[in-house]
Enzyme design. Structure first.
Site, PDB file in Angstrom:
ATOM      1  N   CYS A 273      25.162 107.175   9.987  1.00  0.00           N
ATOM      2  CA  CYS A 273      26.836 107.003  10.381  1.00  0.00           C
ATOM      3  C   CYS A 273      27.257 106.431   8.983  1.00  0.00           C
ATOM      4  O   CYS A 273      28.513 106.669   8.729  1.00  0.00           O
ATOM      5  CB  CYS A 273      27.058 106.054  11.380  1.00  0.00           C
TER       6      CYS A 273
ATOM      7  N   HIS B 291      34.166 103.450  10.264  1.00  0.00           N
ATOM      8  CA  HIS B 291      33.458 104.350  10.988  1.00  0.00           C
ATOM      9  C   HIS B 291      33.776 103.959  12.414  1.00  0.00           C
ATOM     10  O   HIS B 291      33.684 103.056  12.930  1.00  0.00           O
ATOM     11  CB  HIS B 291      32.062 104.205  10.763  1.00  0.00           C
TER      12      HIS B 291
ATOM     13  N   ASN C 110      31.929 108.530  19.046  1.00  0.00           N
ATOM     14  CA  ASN C 110      31.226 108.243  17.759  1.00  0.00           C
ATOM     15  C   ASN C 110      30.658 109.370  17.232  1.00  0.00           C
ATOM     16  O   ASN C 110      29.702 110.030  17.803  1.00  0.00           O
ATOM     17  CB  ASN C 110      30.244 107.108  18.013  1.00  0.00           C
TER      18      ASN C 110
END
Length: 340
Positions: free
Chosen positions: A119, A261, A291
């Site tokens: 990520c 994020h 996500n």
């Protein structure tokens, strides 16, 4: 690895941005029909209401090509010197997916390679792309972050199946001056491999394959130790955000837009609270897209710009945290650019 406050000079400048999510949308109610969960449970623990997922046969490169096309259109260019693809879900273990993306975009025989930082991939790719430009090796770079994350998620695991989704975001970077809008500011990157077990896919790599035994059931899927990951994510994103702002000569009060994020709404709220950044200065799309792994940050920036929540002149602080463990932060002043 910290950045440094540097004098004006050759720098990577954002000049185009685009994003893409696959057409298939999955709501919390749809997930609740096959998992022991509910819309209320998912919203309260993640902040997510819906997400987009790839259809059978769709790969990461398909998402990356769509986002890349949009970023190139935004930048009004048909040619770059390199393609960098940040992903955790390459089309196959070998070769890298970036060369195929470059070929499908008609970019010719340019340098093309993948970056794997889960990520945090977009920020690691941003640092890499900026280095290519700062060194003079490239005048323009297409940086794409794309993940078909649902392809490595156990569909029966409610702790991950409700969180992760698929998508892609891309930026075009050009050589420019460090003092102009869009110039990538000082960056902070870090990792801690001693905690790699917190976020992992145990099977499928050389370690498991060289053992000569089949993987344990479920080891082919992504797994995450949520409580420990939460703590480290909050600590690392908070610290690196503070450091990146300081290296840029910014106070946190100077930040107009905070782009983190989109991991989990609780994580985002905790980081913003520690940094003292109010809700009106936070960018968020986790409720609508979930996500999306490495794609999270550029997808957030692209959608925010398209919706008018992010406009030219905004001082933007970016941060991310992912497997590895890996993390990072960066700053830039948002340029006059149209999201596609």
């Amino acid at each position: 690895m910290s950045g440094a406050a540097r004098p004006l000079g050759r720098s990577a400048v954002v000049c185009g941005i685009g994003s893409y999510v696959p057409p298939d949308k999955v709501t919390n109610d749809e997930l609740s029909r096959r998992l022991d969960t509910s819309d209320a449970w998912i919203r309260s623990r993640t902040g997510i209401a819906e997400r987009y997922v790839v259809s059978p046969g769709t790969a990461t490169s398909d998402l990356a090509v769509e986002a890349g096309l949009r970023a190139l259109k935004s930048a009004s260019t048909e040619q770059v010197d390199a393609v960098v693809l940040a992903t955790t879900t390459p089309d196959q273990p070998c070769p890298a997916t970036a060369p195929a993306v470059a070929a499908r975009l008609g970019l010719g025989q340019v340098a093309a390679f993948d970056v794997a930082a889960v990520c945090s991939g977009f920020l690691y790719g941003l640092a890499t792309s900026s280095g290519l430009i700062a060194s003079g090796m490239a005048e323009r770079v297409l940086l794409v972050a794309a993940d078909a994350f649902t392809t490595i998620i156990n569909p029966e695991d409610r702790t991950t199946a409700v969180i992760f989704a698929d998508g892609a975001g891309a930026v075009v970077l050009r050589a420019g001056d460090a003092g102009e809008p869009g110039a990538v500011g000082p960056m902070v990157l870090g990792s801690d491999g001693e905690l790699s077990h917190l976020i992992e896919v145990p099977a499928g790599g050389s370690r498991q394959r060289s053992a000569g035994t089949p993987p344990e059931p479920g080891d082919q899927y992504f797994r995450m130790l949520g409580r420990d990951t939460y703590r480290h994510a909050v600590e690392r994103m908070t610290a690196t955000s503070q450091e990146a702002a300081e290296l840029s000569g910014w106070r946190l009060d100077d930040v107009d837009r905070f782009a983190a994020h989109q991991a989990n709404a609780r994580i985002l709220d905790s980081v913003a609270e520690r940094l003292g950044i109010p809700a009106e200065r936070q960018l968020s799309n986790i409720e609508q897209v979930g996500n999306t792994g490495a794609a999270s940050l550029p997808l957030l920036l692209s959608q925010s710009a398209a919706e008018g929540r992010l406009t030219a002149g905004h001082r933007v602080l970016l941060t991310a945290f992912g497997g590895g463990l890996s993390w990072g932060a960066a700053t830039l002043v948002w340029p006059e650019v149209q999201s596609v």
